[in-house]
Design an enzyme around this catalytic site. Structure first.
Site, PDB file in Angstrom:
ATOM      1  N   ASP A  72       0.832  -1.217   0.000  1.00  0.00           N
ATOM      2  CA  ASP A  72       0.000   0.000   0.000  1.00  0.00           C
ATOM      3  C   ASP A  72       0.858   1.255   0.000  1.00  0.00           C
ATOM      4  O   ASP A  72       0.540   2.255   0.648  1.00  0.00           O
ATOM      5  CB  ASP A  72      -0.974   0.001   1.180  1.00  0.00           C
ATOM      6  CG  ASP A  72      -2.009  -1.105   1.064  1.00  0.00           C
ATOM      7  OD1 ASP A  72      -2.171  -1.651  -0.040  1.00  0.00           O
ATOM      8  OD2 ASP A  72      -2.641  -1.436   2.073  1.00  0.00           O
ATOM      9  N   ASP A 114      -6.516  -9.699   3.984  1.00  0.00           N
ATOM     10  CA  ASP A 114      -5.867 -10.431   2.904  1.00  0.00           C
ATOM     11  C   ASP A 114      -4.423 -10.797   3.241  1.00  0.00           C
ATOM     12  O   ASP A 114      -3.740 -11.451   2.453  1.00  0.00           O
ATOM     13  CB  ASP A 114      -5.956  -9.683   1.570  1.00  0.00           C
ATOM     14  CG  ASP A 114      -5.103  -8.428   1.477  1.00  0.00           C
ATOM     15  OD1 ASP A 114      -4.084  -8.318   2.175  1.00  0.00           O
ATOM     16  OD2 ASP A 114      -5.438  -7.545   0.652  1.00  0.00           O
TER      17      ASP A 114
END
Length: 299
Positions: free
Chosen positions: A126, A228
């Site tokens: 991210d 996840d």
């Protein structure tokens, strides 16, 4: 940990393309999170969900980012709510929603610390910016934004930047990194435990090293758990599953060790998507992991 926990839901699905993750906070509540934490003798106050508009998908002409204005507005609102929790001296516990909600979470938290540490429990880094993102999805950018990198409106949420320093981050469980993210990690020396390290060294070593690394350099640690991070066998209800992830037992061990450290000062659990799930398996898993994080033991 503080004995009063205040919960805030962020039903955000605008940071990516797959619908349904906006129902994540409801799925986590349905799995009995309040009752579980109350059983551990915490005082729980559920503040409900922030209101998020449901506009048609837009593409920002300048940055190429999807739903930039809506994500910015929601992040500002979440930052304000989290700030109120911090002002009340309670433990902020945030439910997502896609991982773009971390932009607001960290904006509301980090100004109360001189050196906030962040544990990013995630298959992904991210760490993308508009220039490096292959998709333009903001849920792949929250850690970069919090470091002061990327789109100007997102960086300025909370009216300060950066929210966290490169040397105060540990990423755990990474196994899907874009090229720009890899370059940034190497350039800035961000500490990352990929699945290779977890497989080779074991989760006990990884968490102990994480604690050792962050303990003396930080005055608070935020835990951001993307479901996840776990293998899709255990967490099928996520938007961007990646095979070969952390196991169910390894994740409980990680939460148990972090609980024993007494260093976690805020947390969020994100990317629970009941539309993609199997009988709320992922929502239940999130609640079980929270149980371990907040001190639940077998004996």
């Amino acid at each position: 940990m503080k004995r009063t926990i205040k919960i805030i839901g962020a039903p955000m699905d605008l940071g990516q393309l797959r619908r349904g993750v906006d129902m994540g906070p409801s799925a986590i509540r349905y799995a009995g999170v309040v009752e579980r934490l109350e059983h551990l003798e915490f005082e729980i106050e559920d503040l409900g969900d922030i209101a998020i508009d449901r506009p048609r998908t837009t593409i920002d002409e300048k940055s190429g980012l999807r739903n930039l204005q809506s994500v910015t507005a929601a992040s500002e609102l979440l930052a304000k709510k989290v700030t109120e929790i911090m002002e009340s001296r309670s433990f902020p516990l945030v439910f997502g929603g896609d991982h773009s909600i971390s932009i607001g979470t960290l904006a509301g938290i980090s100004k109360y610390y001189k050196n906030l540490g962040v544990i990013w429990y995630d298959a992904h880094g991210d760490l993308n910016t508009p220039e490096t993102s292959p998709s333009g999805n903001i849920h792949g950018m929250p850690l970069a934004v919090s470091l002061g990198l990327g789109e100007e409106h997102l960086i300025k949420i909370g009216e300060y930047s950066p929210k966290v320093k490169f040397e105060n981050i540990v990423i755990i469980g990474a196994r899907s990194l874009d090229e720009g993210e890899k370059e940034l990690i190497k350039e800035k020396g961000i500490k990352v435990f990929t699945m290779h390290e977890i497989d080779r060294l074991g989760m006990t070593y990884v968490i102990e090293e994480t604690i050792k690394y962050l303990k003396d350099r930080t005055d608070g640690i935020h835990l951001s758990v993307d479901l996840d991070a776990l293998d899709p066998i255990y967490a099928p209800g996520v938007g961007t599953p990646v095979n070969g992830g952390i196991s169910y037992r390894e994740s409980h061990l990680a939460m148990e060790l972090l609980s024993e450290s007494k260093l976690i000062t805020s947390a969020e659990f994100v990317e629970v998507n009941p539309i993609l799930d199997e009988k709320n398996k992922t929502g239940n898993l999130a609640v079980e992991l929270m149980g371990s994080l907040f001190g639940e033991k077998l004996l």
